[in-house]
Design a protein around this motif. Sequence first.
Motif, PDB file in Angstrom:
ATOM      1  N   ARG A   1       0.830  -1.209   0.000  1.00  0.00           N
ATOM      2  CA  ARG A   1       0.000   0.000   0.000  1.00  0.00           C
ATOM      3  C   ARG A   1       0.863   1.258   0.000  1.00  0.00           C
ATOM      4  NH1 ARG A   1      -2.410   2.708   4.341  1.00  0.00           N
ATOM      5  NH2 ARG A   1      -1.826   1.040   5.771  1.00  0.00           N
ATOM      6  N   MET A   2       1.940   1.227   0.748  1.00  0.00           N
ATOM      7  CA  MET A   2       2.851   2.370   0.785  1.00  0.00           C
ATOM      8  C   MET A   2       3.434   2.650  -0.597  1.00  0.00           C
ATOM      9  SD  MET A   2       4.870   1.533   4.339  1.00  0.00           S
ATOM     10  CE  MET A   2       6.083   2.845   4.122  1.00  0.00           C
ATOM     11  N   LEU A   3       3.864   1.590  -1.263  1.00  0.00           N
ATOM     12  CA  LEU A   3       4.453   1.754  -2.587  1.00  0.00           C
ATOM     13  C   LEU A   3       3.409   2.183  -3.620  1.00  0.00           C
ATOM     14  CD1 LEU A   3       6.932  -1.259  -2.663  1.00  0.00           C
ATOM     15  CD2 LEU A   3       7.520   1.166  -2.750  1.00  0.00           C
ATOM     16  N   ALA A   4       2.187   1.703  -3.473  1.00  0.00           N
ATOM     17  CA  ALA A   4       1.113   2.109  -4.385  1.00  0.00           C
ATOM     18  C   ALA A   4       0.873   3.611  -4.277  1.00  0.00           C
ATOM     19  CB  ALA A   4      -0.169   1.338  -4.073  1.00  0.00           C
TER      20      ALA A   4
ATOM     21  N   GLY B   1       1.250   1.323  11.747  1.00  0.00           N
ATOM     22  CA  GLY B   1       2.219   0.234  11.803  1.00  0.00           C
ATOM     23  C   GLY B   1       3.643   0.710  11.569  1.00  0.00           C
ATOM     24  N   ILE B   2       3.798   1.959  11.119  1.00  0.00           N
ATOM     25  CA  ILE B   2       5.134   2.532  10.915  1.00  0.00           C
ATOM     26  C   ILE B   2       5.387   3.569  12.004  1.00  0.00           C
ATOM     27  CG2 ILE B   2       6.690   3.743   9.344  1.00  0.00           C
ATOM     28  CD1 ILE B   2       5.890   1.012   8.349  1.00  0.00           C
ATOM     29  N   GLY B   3       6.142   3.155  13.009  1.00  0.00           N
ATOM     30  CA  GLY B   3       6.509   4.079  14.070  1.00  0.00           C
ATOM     31  C   GLY B   3       7.826   4.759  13.762  1.00  0.00           C
ATOM     32  N   ALA B   4       8.341   5.468  14.739  1.00  0.00           N
ATOM     33  CA  ALA B   4       9.574   6.225  14.547  1.00  0.00           C
ATOM     34  C   ALA B   4      10.740   5.318  14.169  1.00  0.00           C
ATOM     35  CB  ALA B   4       9.902   7.022  15.807  1.00  0.00           C
ATOM     36  N   ALA B   5      10.885   4.182  14.874  1.00  0.00           N
ATOM     37  CA  ALA B   5      12.013   3.278  14.628  1.00  0.00           C
ATOM     38  C   ALA B   5      11.950   2.691  13.222  1.00  0.00           C
ATOM     39  CB  ALA B   5      12.036   2.163  15.662  1.00  0.00           C
ATOM     40  N   ARG B   6      10.775   2.283  12.779  1.00  0.00           N
ATOM     41  CA  ARG B   6      10.641   1.695  11.443  1.00  0.00           C
ATOM     42  C   ARG B   6      10.826   2.739  10.356  1.00  0.00           C
ATOM     43  NH1 ARG B   6       5.521  -2.458  12.424  1.00  0.00           N
ATOM     44  NH2 ARG B   6       6.668  -3.934  13.750  1.00  0.00           N
ATOM     45  N   ALA B   7      10.356   3.951  10.607  1.00  0.00           N
ATOM     46  CA  ALA B   7      10.554   5.027   9.637  1.00  0.00           C
ATOM     47  C   ALA B   7      12.043   5.313   9.450  1.00  0.00           C
ATOM     48  CB  ALA B   7       9.816   6.284  10.099  1.00  0.00           C
ATOM     49  N   VAL B   8      12.781   5.328  10.554  1.00  0.00           N
ATOM     50  CA  VAL B   8      14.227   5.556  10.480  1.00  0.00           C
ATOM     51  C   VAL B   8      14.905   4.416   9.736  1.00  0.00           C
ATOM     52  CG1 VAL B   8      16.345   5.645  11.857  1.00  0.00           C
ATOM     53  CG2 VAL B   8      14.380   7.014  12.524  1.00  0.00           C
ATOM     54  N   THR B   9      14.463   3.175   9.966  1.00  0.00           N
ATOM     55  CA  THR B   9      15.033   2.017   9.274  1.00  0.00           C
ATOM     56  C   THR B   9      14.856   2.134   7.769  1.00  0.00           C
ATOM     57  OG1 THR B   9      14.652   0.542  11.166  1.00  0.00           O
ATOM     58  CG2 THR B   9      14.922  -0.493   9.016  1.00  0.00           C
ATOM     59  N   ILE B  10      13.664   2.538   7.336  1.00  0.00           N
ATOM     60  CA  ILE B  10      13.383   2.694   5.910  1.00  0.00           C
ATOM     61  C   ILE B  10      14.249   3.797   5.313  1.00  0.00           C
ATOM     62  CG2 ILE B  10      11.631   3.375   4.217  1.00  0.00           C
ATOM     63  CD1 ILE B  10       9.549   2.041   6.084  1.00  0.00           C
ATOM     64  N   LYS B  11      14.322   4.932   5.997  1.00  0.00           N
ATOM     65  CA  LYS B  11      15.129   6.048   5.500  1.00  0.00           C
ATOM     66  C   LYS B  11      16.603   5.675   5.439  1.00  0.00           C
ATOM     67  CE  LYS B  11      14.051   9.794   4.740  1.00  0.00           C
ATOM     68  NZ  LYS B  11      13.714  10.448   3.449  1.00  0.00           N
ATOM     69  N   ALA B  12      17.064   4.919   6.437  1.00  0.00           N
ATOM     70  CA  ALA B  12      18.469   4.503   6.452  1.00  0.00           C
ATOM     71  C   ALA B  12      18.783   3.592   5.273  1.00  0.00           C
ATOM     72  CB  ALA B  12      18.788   3.794   7.767  1.00  0.00           C
TER      73      ALA B  12
ATOM     74  N   SER C   1       9.372  12.050   4.066  1.00  0.00           N
ATOM     75  CA  SER C   1      10.016  12.404   5.327  1.00  0.00           C
ATOM     76  C   SER C   1       9.656  11.385   6.405  1.00  0.00           C
ATOM     77  CB  SER C   1       9.568  13.794   5.770  1.00  0.00           C
ATOM     78  OG  SER C   1       8.175  13.788   6.083  1.00  0.00           O
ATOM     79  N   LEU C   2      10.351  11.460   7.530  1.00  0.00           N
ATOM     80  CA  LEU C   2      10.038  10.568   8.653  1.00  0.00           C
ATOM     81  C   LEU C   2       8.593  10.763   9.084  1.00  0.00           C
ATOM     82  CD1 LEU C   2      13.294  10.967  10.790  1.00  0.00           C
ATOM     83  CD2 LEU C   2      12.584   8.941   9.505  1.00  0.00           C
ATOM     84  N   LYS C   3       8.133  12.000   9.130  1.00  0.00           N
ATOM     85  CA  LYS C   3       6.761  12.288   9.542  1.00  0.00           C
ATOM     86  C   LYS C   3       5.759  11.688   8.554  1.00  0.00           C
ATOM     87  CE  LYS C   3       5.893  16.220  11.414  1.00  0.00           C
ATOM     88  NZ  LYS C   3       5.646  17.685  11.651  1.00  0.00           N
ATOM     89  N   GLU C   4       6.054  11.790   7.257  1.00  0.00           N
ATOM     90  CA  GLU C   4       5.145  11.243   6.245  1.00  0.00           C
ATOM     91  C   GLU C   4       5.089   9.721   6.317  1.00  0.00           C
ATOM     92  OE1 GLU C   4       5.407  14.564   2.666  1.00  0.00           O
ATOM     93  OE2 GLU C   4       7.060  13.146   2.932  1.00  0.00           O
ATOM     94  N   LEU C   5       6.216   9.071   6.585  1.00  0.00           N
ATOM     95  CA  LEU C   5       6.229   7.615   6.723  1.00  0.00           C
ATOM     96  C   LEU C   5       5.403   7.175   7.927  1.00  0.00           C
ATOM     97  CD1 LEU C   5       9.976   6.837   5.916  1.00  0.00           C
ATOM     98  CD2 LEU C   5       8.005   6.137   4.561  1.00  0.00           C
ATOM     99  N   GLN C   6       5.468   7.938   9.002  1.00  0.00           N
ATOM    100  CA  GLN C   6       4.779   7.557  10.232  1.00  0.00           C
ATOM    101  C   GLN C   6       3.267   7.781  10.172  1.00  0.00           C
ATOM    102  OE1 GLN C   6       6.957   8.545  14.069  1.00  0.00           O
ATOM    103  NE2 GLN C   6       8.362   9.521  12.590  1.00  0.00           N
ATOM    104  N   LYS C   7       2.790   8.338   9.068  1.00  0.00           N
ATOM    105  CA  LYS C   7       1.347   8.469   8.895  1.00  0.00           C
ATOM    106  C   LYS C   7       0.701   7.117   8.604  1.00  0.00           C
ATOM    107  CE  LYS C   7       1.318  13.288   7.304  1.00  0.00           C
ATOM    108  NZ  LYS C   7       0.990  14.206   6.186  1.00  0.00           N
ATOM    109  N   TYR C   8       1.523   6.146   8.198  1.00  0.00           N
ATOM    110  CA  TYR C   8       0.999   4.802   7.944  1.00  0.00           C
ATOM    111  C   TYR C   8       0.903   4.038   9.257  1.00  0.00           C
ATOM    112  CZ  TYR C   8       1.751   5.601   2.970  1.00  0.00           C
ATOM    113  OH  TYR C   8       1.683   6.100   1.691  1.00  0.00           O
TER     114      TYR C   8
END
Length: 230
Positions: free
Chosen positions: A53-56, A78-89, A69-76
């Motif tokens: 869904r995120m990729l769609a 199931g995606i918290g701060a730690a997971r958002a950072v993992t994706i960005k990294a 951004s980290l904030k935009e990722l965390q709007k999903y």
Amino acid sequence: MSKTLTIKQMSTADRPREKFVAHGPEVMSNSELLAILVGSGTVEETAVDLTRRMLADCNDRLSVLQQLSLKELQKYKGIGAARAVTIKAAMELARRRLTEEVGEKPHIQGAKDIARYFSPIIGHLKHEEAHALYLTNRNDVITHQLIGKGGLSETIVDVRIVLKGAVMNDAVAMAFCHNHPSGSAMPSRHDDILTTRLSVAAEAMTLRFLDHVIITENGEYYSYSEEGKL
């Protein structure tokens, strides 16, 4: 409280880690690879469903996902701060891997090589940047130099700075490249005028001007040389 679904609780078809080990990453979709980073989904959807869904929402383009951004990722959910950072990294590591290839001082044969060189440097940016590429007499890269930054549609370029860089780096040839955040590689009237000025200035200094290439974040490019405008 929402109960999350771990990778182990998914059906066999939705276990990306097992698929990675059994068959390798080459056979996996982007959503499956991203799900490994996410680790688990929510009570409503698996990790694979979440990342699909995120990729769609990003038109199935990793380049668009990279810009979130980290904030935009965390709007999903199931995606918290730690997971958002993992994706960005992970996205940043991929970008740096491409940048390493730029550092290997490649040989430039044409517009495609110029576009490939600058894509990891400026292709993903949301603002315009213009760079000069300085080359040896065999078209091996000496270095590149940032010439100017702009907004969404235009960058101010001082041709004198371009030529000064060529002299300082003992360049025999040069190319020029800038990005279009709009997504369209088609040149503007401003781009046409700049190309003419660069070409005339280079000729006056007996400097070979190979090309002016415009790139976008989706991999498209426009080459003045290939279009017969140089």
